[in-house]
Design an enzyme around this catalytic site. Sequence first.
Site, PDB file in Angstrom:
ATOM      1  N   ARG A  56       7.940  -5.211  -6.348  1.00  0.00           N
ATOM      2  CA  ARG A  56       8.406  -3.960  -5.759  1.00  0.00           C
ATOM      3  C   ARG A  56       9.364  -4.122  -4.578  1.00  0.00           C
ATOM      4  O   ARG A  56       9.776  -3.119  -4.002  1.00  0.00           O
ATOM      5  CB  ARG A  56       7.234  -3.059  -5.346  1.00  0.00           C
ATOM      6  CG  ARG A  56       6.351  -2.677  -6.499  1.00  0.00           C
ATOM      7  CD  ARG A  56       5.456  -1.492  -6.226  1.00  0.00           C
ATOM      8  NE  ARG A  56       4.732  -1.576  -4.985  1.00  0.00           N
ATOM      9  CZ  ARG A  56       4.158  -0.520  -4.398  1.00  0.00           C
ATOM     10  NH1 ARG A  56       4.237   0.672  -4.953  1.00  0.00           N
ATOM     11  NH2 ARG A  56       3.503  -0.664  -3.281  1.00  0.00           N
ATOM     12  N   ASP A  57       9.752  -5.332  -4.216  1.00  0.00           N
ATOM     13  CA  ASP A  57      10.739  -5.501  -3.145  1.00  0.00           C
ATOM     14  C   ASP A  57      11.547  -6.782  -3.343  1.00  0.00           C
ATOM     15  O   ASP A  57      11.807  -7.525  -2.395  1.00  0.00           O
ATOM     16  CB  ASP A  57      10.061  -5.494  -1.775  1.00  0.00           C
ATOM     17  CG  ASP A  57      11.035  -5.173  -0.640  1.00  0.00           C
ATOM     18  OD1 ASP A  57      12.104  -4.573  -0.911  1.00  0.00           O
ATOM     19  OD2 ASP A  57      10.733  -5.517   0.515  1.00  0.00           O
TER      20      ASP A  57
END
Length: 183
Positions: A56-57
Amino acid sequence: ILIHYYFQSLDEELSFSSLGLMFSDNKNFISTKKLIWIYGIASGMAFLHSHNILHRDLKLSNIFIDDNDFPRISGFDISIQMEKDTNYKSDKIKGTPAYLAPEVYLNNEYSKASDVYSFSLVMYEILSGDIAYEELNSPQDIKTFICEQNGRPTFSTPINESYRNLIERCWSRESTARPTFDE
């Protein structure tokens, strides 16, 4: 060994440089090095996804290069492990705005395909030497450009057509059109 290799705590060896810092200092790396980084990141992400972990990043500043020029993925602050292979609906959008997939902006929905979208921008930055959406001033500008205008970064630097096609498949608006990391 694979887990240790890719995900060893970076506190142990502070001499590693992030790709973000490396590219801010120098954008001219040999092609072989770039391909090793891209393949290594994809392999690490395939491992994560095989355990239903969403990063997610994923971005250049969360990739560190070791003394052997191999990438190590970091930045697991907002990662999640899903119980099964499904999408994850979040109350809030988390991640770095330039690397968020359209479905994250529109539906607060994360999936393995949204990590693939982020990877497309990492590949774009590694291969082109350009920073994605650098000219946009705010997260809202990025969201508007990506979601409403279906915009993507331009290729100002020529890159091999097969890599360009892969990048374009990975940043497809439709998450189901994106390849998996195994592919």
